[in-house]
Scaffold this motif. Structure first.
Motif, PDB file in Angstrom:
ATOM      1  N   LYS A  89     -19.292 -20.842 -47.192  1.00  0.00           N
ATOM      2  CA  LYS A  89     -18.021 -21.566 -47.277  1.00  0.00           C
ATOM      3  C   LYS A  89     -17.062 -20.956 -48.295  1.00  0.00           C
ATOM      4  CE  LYS A  89     -16.179 -26.109 -48.650  1.00  0.00           C
ATOM      5  NZ  LYS A  89     -15.060 -26.093 -47.694  1.00  0.00           N
ATOM      6  N   ARG A  90     -17.570 -20.602 -49.466  1.00  0.00           N
ATOM      7  CA  ARG A  90     -16.679 -20.112 -50.518  1.00  0.00           C
ATOM      8  C   ARG A  90     -15.949 -18.845 -50.080  1.00  0.00           C
ATOM      9  NH1 ARG A  90     -19.118 -19.648 -56.444  1.00  0.00           N
ATOM     10  NH2 ARG A  90     -19.304 -21.879 -55.984  1.00  0.00           N
ATOM     11  N   ILE A  91     -16.678 -17.916 -49.479  1.00  0.00           N
ATOM     12  CA  ILE A  91     -16.055 -16.672 -49.012  1.00  0.00           C
ATOM     13  C   ILE A  91     -15.057 -16.964 -47.894  1.00  0.00           C
ATOM     14  CG2 ILE A  91     -16.492 -14.465 -47.859  1.00  0.00           C
ATOM     15  CD1 ILE A  91     -17.340 -14.481 -50.757  1.00  0.00           C
ATOM     16  N   LYS A  92     -15.435 -17.842 -46.968  1.00  0.00           N
ATOM     17  CA  LYS A  92     -14.549 -18.133 -45.836  1.00  0.00           C
ATOM     18  C   LYS A  92     -13.293 -18.863 -46.296  1.00  0.00           C
ATOM     19  CE  LYS A  92     -14.869 -19.396 -40.984  1.00  0.00           C
ATOM     20  NZ  LYS A  92     -15.788 -19.774 -39.888  1.00  0.00           N
ATOM     21  N   ASP A  93     -13.447 -19.801 -47.235  1.00  0.00           N
ATOM     22  CA  ASP A  93     -12.278 -20.513 -47.754  1.00  0.00           C
ATOM     23  C   ASP A  93     -11.334 -19.573 -48.493  1.00  0.00           C
ATOM     24  OD1 ASP A  93     -13.154 -22.890 -46.721  1.00  0.00           O
ATOM     25  OD2 ASP A  93     -13.884 -23.712 -48.619  1.00  0.00           O
ATOM     26  N   THR A  94     -11.895 -18.556 -49.139  1.00  0.00           N
ATOM     27  CA  THR A  94     -11.083 -17.642 -49.950  1.00  0.00           C
ATOM     28  C   THR A  94     -10.441 -16.540 -49.119  1.00  0.00           C
ATOM     29  OG1 THR A  94     -12.554 -18.040 -51.835  1.00  0.00           O
ATOM     30  CG2 THR A  94     -11.103 -16.114 -51.960  1.00  0.00           C
ATOM     31  N   PHE A  95     -11.223 -15.935 -48.225  1.00  0.00           N
ATOM     32  CA  PHE A  95     -10.748 -14.748 -47.513  1.00  0.00           C
ATOM     33  C   PHE A  95     -10.544 -14.967 -46.015  1.00  0.00           C
ATOM     34  CE2 PHE A  95     -13.246 -13.251 -51.184  1.00  0.00           C
ATOM     35  CZ  PHE A  95     -12.262 -12.524 -51.853  1.00  0.00           C
TER      36      PHE A  95
ATOM     37  N   GLN B 228      -6.348 -27.783 -43.804  1.00  0.00           N
ATOM     38  CA  GLN B 228      -6.930 -28.128 -45.106  1.00  0.00           C
ATOM     39  C   GLN B 228      -7.779 -29.396 -44.992  1.00  0.00           C
ATOM     40  OE1 GLN B 228      -4.210 -29.734 -48.080  1.00  0.00           O
ATOM     41  NE2 GLN B 228      -5.184 -28.496 -49.680  1.00  0.00           N
TER      42      GLN B 228
ATOM     43  N   TYR C 213     -19.641 -21.699 -40.965  1.00  0.00           N
ATOM     44  CA  TYR C 213     -19.070 -20.873 -42.032  1.00  0.00           C
ATOM     45  C   TYR C 213     -19.487 -19.404 -41.972  1.00  0.00           C
ATOM     46  CZ  TYR C 213     -17.568 -25.127 -44.466  1.00  0.00           C
ATOM     47  OH  TYR C 213     -16.958 -26.307 -44.815  1.00  0.00           O
TER      48      TYR C 213
ATOM     49  N   ASN D 168     -11.071 -28.397 -43.484  1.00  0.00           N
ATOM     50  CA  ASN D 168     -11.852 -27.531 -44.367  1.00  0.00           C
ATOM     51  C   ASN D 168     -12.417 -28.258 -45.581  1.00  0.00           C
ATOM     52  OD1 ASN D 168     -11.482 -25.295 -42.732  1.00  0.00           O
ATOM     53  ND2 ASN D 168      -9.667 -24.578 -43.833  1.00  0.00           N
ATOM     54  N   THR D 169     -11.833 -29.383 -45.951  1.00  0.00           N
ATOM     55  CA  THR D 169     -12.320 -30.120 -47.122  1.00  0.00           C
ATOM     56  C   THR D 169     -13.203 -31.311 -46.740  1.00  0.00           C
ATOM     57  OG1 THR D 169     -10.246 -31.387 -47.171  1.00  0.00           O
ATOM     58  CG2 THR D 169     -10.393 -29.439 -48.591  1.00  0.00           C
TER      59      THR D 169
END
Length: 617
Positions: free
Chosen positions: A339-345, A581, A334, A584-585
């Protein structure tokens, strides 16, 4: 102007290589060397300093410990023509179509050391008997379970196997240990040595598997094996109604790679066959116009990526259970942004901030991708297996310890090969998996190599049995010598780790020191790599030695960043939006098991990771 001020501090064995380093490398070396030599080790530092150490060491390893074997110039191609993984691993690297494919050379992390005159010094059966053979089972506590042991064997079936010669070799037990050896002699095929016809390293060995992280343990390493496992309906693979692998008329399991397997690997092959088929169902529902071939290709990409992700941020994190390694392995996938930043941007910045996965282009550091001889050697982990599996009943209510009730012990040797497949069909997936999940695996230490492996039936590539039994412990010692892999002390020097000067530098175990001296005398340079890796005092939280870990640092990253399906082609266009997806999940093996057997995870898995003993929290 050189960094002459650093020389008195530098270990004498590294002064020559240090003097030839460019300025930036000298600074990096001084950083890691100061922590290697000092009392305050890198793994005891704050997380950010530990990550800085690991990144610096990896950078040095990438520069000095990736050696090509064979011709570096391959066929170029347009990657848009191959937006899928091929059966034999070709057409991944756009500049070298053959790189990493079946039947290409193992690379090297260091120059080979010719040991043709030292193949029997000391005798491999003496080494196996006096230093490796299990006396009393030692386990890893709650940290690592038998599923974790099976997982790494599942990965080996994906990554590597050596092409053998037709010449047979015989090793005869010397008189001093013959009475303690299950086999008094054994025969095996030599590793086939092949001229490279290239500059540098003159001979090498072929990998009969694909070196990419492409799921070939379930798909096979060529089109013939692939055709054998496919149904050619909706992209799916063959699987039994009981959730286990199907079998041919000869009893051999139908899966990608079945050589020298056992029930633990078989259930993982079955699980990820079901995973592949579930991806096919999801993709067909989302994209009903996709053909059988298109569904298969997308599902293979997704399933292979799930396997790679499980290994990176789940299995390895449990293997190297420290805060630094937890952060480091998640950063590999990541990035430090998380993870949060990569999933979002999406992927932001370079490999440090955004991770290796999703880079704009693959990076092989100027050396054609392959797995290496040294990588093979540090993955000799048969001591992870216990002698027996404690079978439990997942259909019953929890016992007083809140675990599935114990039923009986089964010898692990009865779970090997075709015999193991027959027994597994009676046990069933759920009972086998729950039992493995609740039992700690073996420790990678001296005197913990399973005795049943010292009289074991090897198999041909097609999974059929050979007539000659082998002593696997002795054979593994011999193989490293035969393949010109450095012995322990030289191995450490080549990866810029300080060598040992006496046995007490390796271990504080007085009995170990005594037996090491008995087998090798006072010559620490003769110490075999496998023995050194088992004897070495481990970092707290590490199930493996720091020496082996350094090869992991290098090759774990390389498997991701050299592969375009984890870098430039890790996108919706290649995987589909639904497929990406899915990857990623998924965060670990627990998620995969839950997807197919929610009753197992809901009722029995108390641990956060499926690779920890399941009743741990």
């Amino acid at each position: 102007m050189g960094l002459s001020f650093g020389k008195p501090f530098i270990h004498p064995d590294f002064r020559d290589v240090f003097s030839k380093m460019p300025f930036g490398d000298k600074l990096g070396f001084l950083l890691v060397h100061s922590l290697d030599k000092g009392n305050l080790k890198w793994h005891k530092m704050p997380v950010l300093i530990g990550l800085l150490y690991l990144n610096t060491r990896r950078t040095l390893l990438e520069k000095y410990n990736l050696l090509p074997v064979g011709n570096s110039n391959g066929t170029q191609f347009n990657p848009d023509n191959f937006r899928y993984r091929t059966g034999d691993g070709k057409y991944n690297d756009p500049d070298n179509a053959e790189a990493g494919s079946q039947g290409t050379f193992f690379g090297r992390n260091m120059d080979p050391v010719d040991q043709k005159n030292e193949l029997m010094s000391p005798d491999p059966m003496v080494v196996a008997t006096k230093l490796l053979a299990r006396r009393e089972y030692k386990d890893t506590g709650k940290q690592f379970n038998i599923l974790a042991a099976a997982w790494i064997q599942f990965m080996v079936h994906d990554w590597m196997d050596h092409l053998e010669d037709t010449q047979q070799i015989e090793i005869i037990a010397p008189e001093e240990v013959a009475s303690q050896c299950p086999l008094k002699s054994f025969k095996f095929f030599a590793t086939k040595e092949i001229p490279t016809n290239a500059e540098g390293i003159k001979t090498g060995h072929y990998n009969t598997r694909t070196a990419w992280w492409d799921g070939s343990a379930i798909y096979g390493a060529n089109e013939q094996k692939l055709d054998n496992v496919r149904t050619f309906v909706d992209g799916k693979l063959k699987i039994g109604d009981d959730g286990l692998l199907l079998h041919g008329d000869n009893g051999v399991a139908i899966s990608g790679d079945v050589r020298n397997s056992w029930a633990g690997v078989s259930i993982l092959q079955a699980l990820f066959t079901k995973e592949h088929n579930a991806v096919c169902d999801a993709l067909k529902k989302e994209y009903p116009m996709l053909s059988d071939e298109e569904l298969y290709r997308h599902a293979r990409l997704v399933t292979s990526a799930v396997i790679a992700k499980v290994h990176t941020i789940d299995w390895t994190v449990e293997l190297l259970k420290t805060k630094i390694m937890n952060a480091g392995m998640h950063a590999n996938w990541y990035g430090l942004l998380g993870k949060r930043i990569k999933d979002t941007f999406g992927h932001i910045g370079g490999p440090a901030l955004g991770g290796l996965v999703g880079l704009k282009k693959p990076n092989n550091h100027g050396v054609p991708y392959s797995l290496t001889e040294e990588f093979t050697s540090v993955y000799r982990m048969h001591s992870l297996l216990p002698s027996t599996l404690k079978l439990r009943d997942p259909t019953a209510e929890p016992d007083q310890t809140n675990t599935p009730p114990y039923q009986k012990d089964i010898n692990i040797e009865d779970l090997l090969g075709i015999k193991g497949e027959q027994l597994l069909s009676k046990i069933g997936f759920e009972k086998q998996t729950v039992s493995m999940g609740h039992q700690a695996c073996g420790a990678l230490e001296l005197w913990n190599y399973p005795v049943f492996f010292r009289d074991v039936i090897p198999q041909n590539v097609d999974g059929t049995s050979r007539p000659d039994h082998i002593d696997l412990a002795a054979l593994e010692v011999y193989r490293d010598r035969e393949r010109s892999v450095s012995r322990y002390n030289m191995f450490r020097r080549k990866i810029l780790l300080p060598p040992i000067e006496k046995w007490e530098d390796l271990t504080s175990d007085e009995e170990a020191v005594k037996v090491l001296r008995e087998v090798y005398g006072d010559d620490v340079e003769k110490l075999d790599l496998l023995v050194g890796l088992m004897a070495e005092t481990k970092i707290k939280g590490f199930a493996i030695s720091e020496t082996a870990f350094n090869i992991f640092i290098l090759m774990a990253s390389r498997r991701l960043e050299a592969d375009r399906f984890f870098t430039s082609n890790f996108n919706e266009k290649t995987y589909t939006k639904k497929g990406l997806q899915w990857v990623n999940t998924t965060e670990g093996l627990r998620d995969v098991i839950h997807r197919h057997y929610p009753e197992i995870t809901d009722k029995w898995m108390k641990s956060a990771s499926a690779f920890s003993v399941w009743d741990s929290k």
